[in-house]
Design a protein around this motif. Structure first.
Motif, mmCIF file in Angstrom:
data_model
loop_
_atom_site.group_PDB
_atom_site.id
_atom_site.type_symbol
_atom_site.label_atom_id
_atom_site.label_comp_id
_atom_site.label_asym_id
_atom_site.label_seq_id
_atom_site.Cartn_x
_atom_site.Cartn_y
_atom_site.Cartn_z
ATOM 1 N N ASN A 65 0.799 -0.723 -3.432
ATOM 2 C CA ASN A 65 0.077 -1.891 -2.925
ATOM 3 C C ASN A 65 -1.431 -1.714 -2.929
ATOM 4 N N SER A 67 -4.989 -1.710 -4.803
ATOM 5 C CA SER A 67 -5.553 -2.368 -5.994
ATOM 6 C C SER A 67 -5.908 -1.361 -7.070
ATOM 7 N N ALA A 297 -2.784 0.746 2.632
ATOM 8 C CA ALA A 297 -3.185 -0.361 1.766
ATOM 9 C C ALA A 297 -3.089 -1.671 2.541
ATOM 10 N N TYR A 299 -2.056 -5.297 2.828
ATOM 11 C CA TYR A 299 -1.155 -6.244 2.172
ATOM 12 C C TYR A 299 -1.878 -7.546 1.818
ATOM 13 N N LYS A 311 -7.541 -7.616 0.438
ATOM 14 C CA LYS A 311 -6.196 -7.229 0.018
ATOM 15 C C LYS A 311 -6.270 -6.109 -1.023
ATOM 16 N N GLY A 312 -5.401 -5.119 -0.856
ATOM 17 C CA GLY A 312 -5.324 -4.023 -1.813
ATOM 18 C C GLY A 312 -6.296 -2.898 -1.561
#
Length: 406
Positions: A65, A67, A297, A299, A311-312
């Motif tokens: 998860n 990036s 990470a 979500y 996110k990531g």
């Protein structure tokens, strides 16, 4: 608030020169509870924010998860339950817990106490006639290794082999591509494969055969949720073998170092062995065995202390910094075994709360009580002692102690 002003502080914490005393740097880091780094990751250093994130379902423990993939991620194989999220995490942890503790084996730790005490006594017996001992090599390492080998069903005589693999794995966890030679990552990848192959070989011998060790139990479990796959059993055994001794080695060693630095507390423990229970809790706060959760990470986009984390993003949780946060603990830089409401982060929190915490606590309680009772006028030879390379699993690599009145 989000800033990029703090990467130098983090780099100094990770640098080996700070290993003996990172706590002033943690205080520096806490000035900005959430600090964005040059590589786009985020460092969280204050108690409230860390505790909230450890319970936040928007945070993932699954490397997939992120990036940007972590170095060596493709070579990790089947993950253990600490590296996956619900519902898979919950299923695997439940299946492992059937053989390690309540509710299915509630007497595991207490049932081990005679063996724990006997092992500690035997190791200390070997100190007789020695003016100098190494608390790590002579005691804090062989004790929990003996225990976890017995529990798992790993031959104790194989320790020299898997010790090398574990050391390489621990070094690779803290790998920084900006400063570390690639050889560290390569050795960690090979060690991971070698250790899993070794445990897989032991597992093959357990199928369909009776036994009371954890490997045999997991190999033949016909509980209501079925069995783990062989790959999942090996991943779980790998986790238990490493975590089952690495954290306890550090906790015992950090504990003895702290007591030798606070002789008045050492004497109190000698006079009142019951003090060991709150004392170990204070050690988990004051000199914990695990300092950093190197990554989680996001979500989704999340807001932490008025900072939006995309996110990531990789999020680094500075557990040891949180446990010294003056906004949560009174006089946090003071070692105080009488401390009340000691909600430390020494074993993490949330769904990934340390699986073997009860065993590590009891091992450390017995170890420190007996060391203090039986060592003759112990005193440090070198302070600070030499430390292990890892800033994540932090502890002395050796702790040389003189005993006797000389």
């Amino acid at each position: 608030m989000t800033t990029t002003e703090m990467p130098d502080t983090l780099h100094r914490i990770l640098d080996y020169s700070s290993r003996s005393d990172p706590y002033p740097l943690y205080a520096e880091l806490r000035r900005t509870p959430v600090a964005r780094q040059e590589d786009g990751s985020y460092v969280v250093s204050t108690y409230r924010e860390i505790a909230d994130l450890l319970h936040d379902p928007h945070l993932s423990s699954d490397v997939r998860n992120l990036s940007h993939p972590m170095p060596g991620a493709a070579d990790r194989g089947t993950p253990s339950f600490i590296n996956v999220d619900p519902p898979e995490h919950d299923r695997l942890r439940r299946l492992a817990m059937r053989h390690f503790g309540p509710p299915h084996t509630p007497g595991l730790v207490t049932g081990l106490e005679p063996d724990l005490t006997a092992t500690v006594g035997s190791l200390i017996d070997d100190f007789a006639g020695k003016e100098r001992i190494d608390v790590v090599d002579d005691f804090a390492y062989p004790f929990p290794v003996t225990v976890i080998c017995h529990l798992l069903g790993v031959p104790r005589e194989d320790e020299p082999k898997f010790r090398l693999w574990v050391n390489d794995l621990i070094d690779a966890i803290a790998y920084d591509p900006r400063t570390d030679p690639k050889e560290i990552l390569e050795k960690g990848t090979q060690a991971r494969k070698d250790l899993r192959d070794y445990l897989g070989g032991l597992l093959e011998q357990r199928h369909g055969k009776p036994g009371d060790d954890l490997l045999t139990g997991m190999a033949n479990d016909d509980g209501p949720e079925g069995r783990m796959t062989d790959e999942e059993i090996v991943a779980t055994a790998n986790l238990l073998l490493i975590a089952g001794h690495e954290t306890t080695v550090n906790l015992i060693t950090n504990g003895m170092l702290t007591l030798l630095r606070h002789p008045e507390v050492l004497q109190r423990l000698r006079d009142d062995p019951d003090l060991v229970v709150p004392l170990v809790e204070e050690l988990l706060r004051y000199e914990p065995p695990v300092h950093i959760i190197p990554w989680r990470a996001a979500y989704s986009d999340i807001t932490v202390a008025d900072t939006v984390i995309p996110k990531g993003s990789q999020i680094m949780l500075m557990l040891a910094s949180g446990s010294r946060d003056p906004s949560h603990f009174h006089k946090p830089d003071r070692f105080d075994p009488d401390r009340q409401d000691n909600e430390h982060l020494g074993f993490g929190s949330g769904i990934h709360l340390c699986f073997g915490g009860p065993l590590a606590r009891r091992e450390t309680q017995i170890a420190l009580t007996e060391l203090v009772r039986r060592l003759d006028h112990p005193r440090l030879v070198t302070d600070p002692p030499p430390y292990r390379r890892s800033p994540i699993l932090r502890g002395p690599i050796h702790l040389t102690v003189e005993q006797g009145t000389g």
